[in-house]
Design a protein around this motif. Structure first.
Motif, PDB file in Angstrom:
ATOM      1  N   LEU A  85       0.830  -1.207   0.000  1.00 15.48           N
ATOM      2  CA  LEU A  85       0.000   0.000   0.000  1.00 15.48           C
ATOM      3  C   LEU A  85       0.862   1.254   0.000  1.00 15.48           C
ATOM      4  O   LEU A  85       0.630   2.192  -0.780  1.00 15.48           O
ATOM      5  N   GLN A  86       1.862   1.286   0.875  1.00 16.08           N
ATOM      6  CA  GLN A  86       2.694   2.482   1.035  1.00 16.08           C
ATOM      7  C   GLN A  86       3.573   2.752  -0.177  1.00 16.08           C
ATOM      8  O   GLN A  86       3.741   3.904  -0.594  1.00 16.08           O
ATOM      9  N   LYS A  92       0.258   5.653  -6.486  1.00 15.39           N
ATOM     10  CA  LYS A  92      -0.469   5.688  -7.750  1.00 15.39           C
ATOM     11  C   LYS A  92      -1.808   6.415  -7.597  1.00 15.39           C
ATOM     12  O   LYS A  92      -2.198   7.218  -8.458  1.00 15.39           O
ATOM     13  N   LEU A  93      -2.504   6.133  -6.500  1.00 18.24           N
ATOM     14  CA  LEU A  93      -3.789   6.794  -6.265  1.00 18.24           C
ATOM     15  C   LEU A  93      -3.603   8.287  -6.061  1.00 18.24           C
ATOM     16  O   LEU A  93      -4.377   9.103  -6.570  1.00 18.24           O
ATOM     17  N   ALA A  94      -2.560   8.647  -5.312  1.00 16.70           N
ATOM     18  CA  ALA A  94      -2.291  10.063  -5.048  1.00 16.70           C
ATOM     19  C   ALA A  94      -1.923  10.799  -6.330  1.00 16.70           C
ATOM     20  O   ALA A  94      -2.241  11.980  -6.494  1.00 16.70           O
ATOM     21  N   ALA A  95      -1.242  10.116  -7.238  1.00 19.44           N
ATOM     22  CA  ALA A  95      -0.852  10.751  -8.502  1.00 19.44           C
ATOM     23  C   ALA A  95      -2.074  11.050  -9.362  1.00 19.44           C
ATOM     24  O   ALA A  95      -2.095  12.041 -10.100  1.00 19.44           O
ATOM     25  N   ASP A  96      -3.106  10.211  -9.267  1.00 20.24           N
ATOM     26  CA  ASP A  96      -4.333  10.458 -10.029  1.00 20.24           C
ATOM     27  C   ASP A  96      -5.233  11.470  -9.328  1.00 20.24           C
ATOM     28  O   ASP A  96      -5.798  12.360  -9.952  1.00 20.24           O
ATOM     29  N   SER A  97      -5.377  11.298  -8.013  1.00 21.80           N
ATOM     30  CA  SER A  97      -6.166  12.226  -7.210  1.00 21.80           C
ATOM     31  C   SER A  97      -5.903  11.942  -5.743  1.00 21.80           C
ATOM     32  O   SER A  97      -6.058  10.804  -5.297  1.00 21.80           O
ATOM     33  N   GLY A  98      -5.520  12.960  -5.011  1.00 19.36           N
ATOM     34  CA  GLY A  98      -5.251  12.759  -3.590  1.00 19.36           C
ATOM     35  C   GLY A  98      -6.504  12.526  -2.780  1.00 19.36           C
ATOM     36  O   GLY A  98      -6.445  12.077  -1.633  1.00 19.36           O
TER      37      GLY A  98
END
Length: 216
Positions: A85-86, A92-98
């Motif tokens: 996860l870390q 990857k999720l943060a790069a698309d949308s935090g």
């Protein structure tokens, strides 16, 4: 959950996740697949003992599939899951949308104390799952709900139908290549159809008041 999904902005934030085990022998993980019959077939099926396998993780949103991620370990632990996860998924999720809401089921690795502390600190009121007394999740997740997540009612069955075709993969490397190829065939339109199906699954669960459901 149904009320929350009426908000299209919430639906766009939601990330479902799950792991599955792929055996080289073709043995199917009973936690991801349910077979129903009107009577006992009384059939005996021989399976290879300790068949080589790969543990695979995927996450799925309304418009995108994240994965597959292949665990190196034979058994997924709370530590290896948290590392994934870390170091892999959340960047990857943060790069698309935090601004995302992360869902996980109640599998033993997900109950790791360090993992729950991490989710409580990093995703306060932005994660869904099995919750302890000090949990600050957005929702709790039903402990036995294999038909409620897109990973279970769509993803793993779809992939395994394409991986386990004759002739079966002969090596773990070939098994992984088939999994990668199957994942690549899932497009945005398919994911949108799956999201529409999600509301139906939730509605069946609501109407039956969480009772046992043989098939949908």
């Amino acid at each position: 959950m149904q009320e929350a999904l009426e908000d299209e902005y919430f639906a766009a934030k939601l990330i479902f996740s799950d792991e599955a085990t792929f055996h080289l022998s073709g043995k199917v993980n009973r936690h991801n697949v349910r077979l129903w019959g009107t009577e006992n077939s009384r059939a005996i099926v021989a399976l290879e003992r300790d068949s080589p396998k790969r543990n695979v993780f995927c996450a799925i949103s309304q418009t995108k599939l994240y994965g597959p991620f292949f665990f190196c370990e034979k058994t997924v632990t709370g530590t290896s899951y948290l590392d994934m996860l870390q170091l892999w998924l959340f960047p990857k999720l943060a790069a698309d949308s935090g601004d995302f809401v992360f869902q996980q089921d109640g599998a033993p690795p997900h109950w790791n104390i360090n993992l729950r502390r991490y989710l409580n600190n990093e995703l306060r009121h932005r994660w869904i799952g099995r919750v302890g007394e000090d949990g600050v999740a957005l929702f709790t997740w039903p402990p036995r709900s294999p038909d409620l997540t897109p990973c279970d009612f769509f993803l793993w069955g779809y992939i395994k139908d394409r991986v386990y075709v004759a002739p079966l993969p002969r090596t773990v490397v070939e098994l992984r290549e088939r999994i990668d190829a199957a994942v690549m065939t899932i497009d945005r339109m398919m994911l949108q159809n799956v999201w529409n199906e999600l509301d139906y699954h939730l509605d069946v669960c609501r109407v039956t008041q969480g009772a046992h459901i043989e098939h949908l």
